[in-house]
Design a protein around this motif. Structure first.
Motif, PDB file in Angstrom:
ATOM      1  N   UNK A 140       0.829  -1.220   0.000  1.00  0.00           N
ATOM      2  CA  UNK A 140       0.000   0.000   0.000  1.00  0.00           C
ATOM      3  C   UNK A 140       0.858   1.262   0.000  1.00  0.00           C
ATOM      4  N   UNK A 141       0.277   2.339  -0.538  1.00  0.00           N
ATOM      5  CA  UNK A 141       0.956   3.633  -0.573  1.00  0.00           C
ATOM      6  C   UNK A 141       0.516   4.491   0.601  1.00  0.00           C
ATOM      7  N   UNK A 142       1.473   5.217   1.175  1.00  0.00           N
ATOM      8  CA  UNK A 142       1.172   6.189   2.225  1.00  0.00           C
ATOM      9  C   UNK A 142       0.720   7.502   1.598  1.00  0.00           C
ATOM     10  N   UNK A 143      -0.051   8.284   2.349  1.00  0.00           N
ATOM     11  CA  UNK A 143      -0.498   9.600   1.903  1.00  0.00           C
ATOM     12  C   UNK A 143       0.426  10.672   2.471  1.00  0.00           C
ATOM     13  N   UNK A 144       0.643  11.743   1.694  1.00  0.00           N
ATOM     14  CA  UNK A 144       1.501  12.825   2.177  1.00  0.00           C
ATOM     15  C   UNK A 144       0.688  13.891   2.886  1.00  0.00           C
ATOM     16  N   UNK A 145       1.370  14.675   3.702  1.00  0.00           N
ATOM     17  CA  UNK A 145       0.758  15.791   4.424  1.00  0.00           C
ATOM     18  C   UNK A 145       0.925  17.053   3.583  1.00  0.00           C
ATOM     19  N   UNK A 146      -0.152  17.594   3.011  1.00  0.00           N
ATOM     20  CA  UNK A 146      -0.008  18.771   2.146  1.00  0.00           C
ATOM     21  C   UNK A 146       0.524  20.001   2.861  1.00  0.00           C
ATOM     22  N   UNK A 147       0.402  20.052   4.179  1.00  0.00           N
ATOM     23  CA  UNK A 147       0.878  21.223   4.927  1.00  0.00           C
ATOM     24  C   UNK A 147       2.395  21.306   4.954  1.00  0.00           C
ATOM     25  N   UNK A 148       3.086  20.214   4.625  1.00  0.00           N
ATOM     26  CA  UNK A 148       4.551  20.203   4.712  1.00  0.00           C
ATOM     27  C   UNK A 148       5.212  20.137   3.334  1.00  0.00           C
ATOM     28  N   UNK A 149       4.465  20.463   2.292  1.00  0.00           N
ATOM     29  CA  UNK A 149       5.029  20.356   0.944  1.00  0.00           C
ATOM     30  C   UNK A 149       6.139  21.368   0.706  1.00  0.00           C
ATOM     31  N   UNK A 150       5.936  22.610   1.107  1.00  0.00           N
ATOM     32  CA  UNK A 150       6.871  23.682   0.772  1.00  0.00           C
ATOM     33  C   UNK A 150       7.452  24.303   2.034  1.00  0.00           C
ATOM     34  N   UNK A 151       8.787  24.314   2.096  1.00  0.00           N
ATOM     35  CA  UNK A 151       9.451  24.935   3.228  1.00  0.00           C
ATOM     36  C   UNK A 151       9.341  24.087   4.493  1.00  0.00           C
ATOM     37  N   UNK A 152       9.930  24.591   5.568  1.00  0.00           N
ATOM     38  CA  UNK A 152       9.858  23.892   6.840  1.00  0.00           C
ATOM     39  C   UNK A 152      11.084  23.039   7.099  1.00  0.00           C
ATOM     40  N   UNK A 153      10.943  22.129   8.072  1.00  0.00           N
ATOM     41  CA  UNK A 153      12.056  21.273   8.467  1.00  0.00           C
ATOM     42  C   UNK A 153      11.925  19.911   7.778  1.00  0.00           C
ATOM     43  N   UNK A 154      12.468  18.872   8.420  1.00  0.00           N
ATOM     44  CA  UNK A 154      12.468  17.558   7.772  1.00  0.00           C
ATOM     45  C   UNK A 154      11.158  16.793   7.948  1.00  0.00           C
ATOM     46  N   UNK A 155      10.236  17.314   8.756  1.00  0.00           N
ATOM     47  CA  UNK A 155       8.916  16.695   8.863  1.00  0.00           C
ATOM     48  C   UNK A 155       8.189  16.820   7.530  1.00  0.00           C
ATOM     49  N   UNK A 156       7.658  15.706   7.048  1.00  0.00           N
ATOM     50  CA  UNK A 156       6.995  15.710   5.753  1.00  0.00           C
ATOM     51  C   UNK A 156       7.966  15.775   4.600  1.00  0.00           C
ATOM     52  N   UNK A 157       9.239  15.561   4.890  1.00  0.00           N
ATOM     53  CA  UNK A 157      10.285  15.641   3.863  1.00  0.00           C
ATOM     54  C   UNK A 157      11.110  14.350   3.883  1.00  0.00           C
ATOM     55  N   UNK A 158      11.982  14.221   4.866  1.00  0.00           N
ATOM     56  CA  UNK A 158      12.747  12.976   5.011  1.00  0.00           C
ATOM     57  C   UNK A 158      12.113  12.034   6.035  1.00  0.00           C
ATOM     58  N   UNK A 159      10.992  12.428   6.625  1.00  0.00           N
ATOM     59  CA  UNK A 159      10.423  11.667   7.755  1.00  0.00           C
ATOM     60  C   UNK A 159       9.547  10.497   7.339  1.00  0.00           C
ATOM     61  N   UNK A 160       9.198  10.399   6.052  1.00  0.00           N
ATOM     62  CA  UNK A 160       8.354   9.285   5.622  1.00  0.00           C
ATOM     63  C   UNK A 160       9.174   7.990   5.566  1.00  0.00           C
ATOM     64  N   UNK A 161       8.727   6.923   6.241  1.00  0.00           N
ATOM     65  CA  UNK A 161       9.527   5.692   6.266  1.00  0.00           C
ATOM     66  C   UNK A 161       9.272   4.798   5.059  1.00  0.00           C
ATOM     67  N   UNK A 162      10.222   3.897   4.823  1.00  0.00           N
ATOM     68  CA  UNK A 162       9.995   2.826   3.858  1.00  0.00           C
ATOM     69  C   UNK A 162       8.960   1.870   4.425  1.00  0.00           C
ATOM     70  N   UNK A 163       8.374   1.075   3.552  1.00  0.00           N
ATOM     71  CA  UNK A 163       7.319   0.146   3.981  1.00  0.00           C
ATOM     72  C   UNK A 163       7.897  -0.899   4.929  1.00  0.00           C
ATOM     73  N   UNK A 164       7.186  -1.129   6.040  1.00  0.00           N
ATOM     74  CA  UNK A 164       7.696  -2.053   7.057  1.00  0.00           C
ATOM     75  C   UNK A 164       6.874  -3.334   7.155  1.00  0.00           C
ATOM     76  N   UNK A 165       5.807  -3.448   6.373  1.00  0.00           N
ATOM     77  CA  UNK A 165       5.011  -4.672   6.412  1.00  0.00           C
ATOM     78  C   UNK A 165       4.014  -4.693   7.551  1.00  0.00           C
TER      79      UNK A 165
END
Length: 363
Positions: free
Chosen positions: A338-363
């Protein structure tokens, strides 16, 4: 000949292990001051190195080419060094990456240019907005009316692209993609809605395609045609770009790009606010004029991507939004995870939340 997303592809000088491309996406995470690619950007792109090819976010070739806050450049020594960290991280993770060369033209604001008007083919407003951060707060701001580039300034802008390409290769990228789509400077030259020039860069299609031709020849002459791709957007209408002559102009551009021998054409079929239908008749006409690799992008999912590859009307499919929250997107598609959904509030600017914080699939 039909293909699938998981077959290898020869793209110019590169051998891609699959036909899944990470589409260029502005995320506005460069370090300030100086619009320098950050350590977080290196982590972000390395996380997504499973793509057959990554195309970087749009990267301004000069200060004149900037139109949005916190977007990275490729014109200063610090920027080249920052991008070198990114390219090294992607290569260490087993990936391949092109840098996208960008000049926004009239899609800008005087605050980026010491109060001067942005430049464009003609002094026509795009009737659009750009994202600007002031006192730590980002907001969409109306674009002003630009000033028309003088005839004697155009060669200097071509040179900005050539230098940007040279800097990208010096930073360790596998190649460059010229951004000639989505209402930015090169696209502005292509369209009658934004180009009312009366010199040899305006009027007939042959003149309006000239700037793209000169930029591509300069870039290919610097880094090699097989390290050069071009992004085009024949059917967008946003930003006052609904030109009735754009399809024949794009087809003429494709003929010239075939003569130059670029590695690929990348069709932007849908922008965030603009999702046009692209008829198969156009795709067939494009194939007749350009025989290199074709990448398509625009709200594709796995099933739609597989269908267009099976039809033979594309050679690779670029995915944008699915890659945001799914750094391991190729593996998720391959295994049916399954695919995860992104947080639109973190698309532009900010820190690493919503940027590098999305994990690979863990099962």
């Amino acid at each position: 000949m039909s293909h699938s997303l998981f077959e290898p592809l020869r793209l110019g000088a590169l051998a891609l292990p699959n036909r899944i491309v990470m589409s260029p996406m502005t995320r506005a995470r460069s370090a300030q001051p100086g619009n320098v690619p950050s350590e977080a950007m290196a982590r972000y792109y390395a996380q997504r190195a499973g793509a057959g090819l990554i195309v970087s976010e749009a990267t301004q070739v000069s200060p004149q080419g900037q139109g949005y806050s916190f977007t990275p450049g490729i014109h200063s020594d610090a920027q080249v060094a920052g991008w070198r960290r990114v390219a090294d991280a992607v290569r260490a993770a087993g990936g391949r990456m092109f840098l996208q060369l960008w000049h926004v033209g009239r899609m800008s604001h005087e605050s980026f240019h010491a109060g001067a008007a942005p430049v464009a083919p003609s002094a026509l407003s795009p009737q659009a907005q750009v994202w600007i951060v002031r006192d730590g707060v980002g907001a969409m701001v109306d674009c002003p009316v630009p000033r028309a580039l003088r005839r004697d300034e155009i060669a200097g802008v071509v040179e900005q692209f050539r230098r940007g390409a040279a800097n990208a290769i010096a930073a360790g990228f596998d190649g460059v993609e010229i951004h000639a789509a989505n209402g930015y400077l090169i696209d502005q030259f292509l369209r009658t809605t934004s180009n009312r020039r009366e010199d040899d860069y305006g009027g007939p299609i042959a003149n309006r395609v000239r700037f793209l031709d000169e930029v591509t020849r300069a870039v290919a002459g610097e880094v090699g045609a097989q390290r050069t791709g071009v992004r085009l957007a024949p059917y967008i209408t946003a930003r006052d770009m609904n030109c009735p002559q754009i399809v024949p102009a794009i087809l003429e551009a494709a003929r010239r790009l075939q003569a130059i021998g670029v590695a690929y054409l990348h069709l932007s079929e849908a922008d965030w606010d603009d999702a046009p239908h692209v008829p198969d008749s156009f795709r067939h006409e494009l194939r007749e004029r350009y025989r290199g690799a074709l990448i398509v992008a625009g709200r594709y999912d796995r099933a739609r991507g597989e269908r267009i590859l099976a039809s033979g009307l594309a050679d690779a499919v670029a995915f944008g939004r699915p890659f945001i929250a799914n750094p391991d997107l190729p593996a998720r598609y391959a295994h049916g995870w399954p695919l995860a959904a992104f947080d639109p509030a973190t698309l532009f600017g900010g820190d690493e939340r919503g940027y590098t914080s999305y994990p690979a699939y863990a099962g």
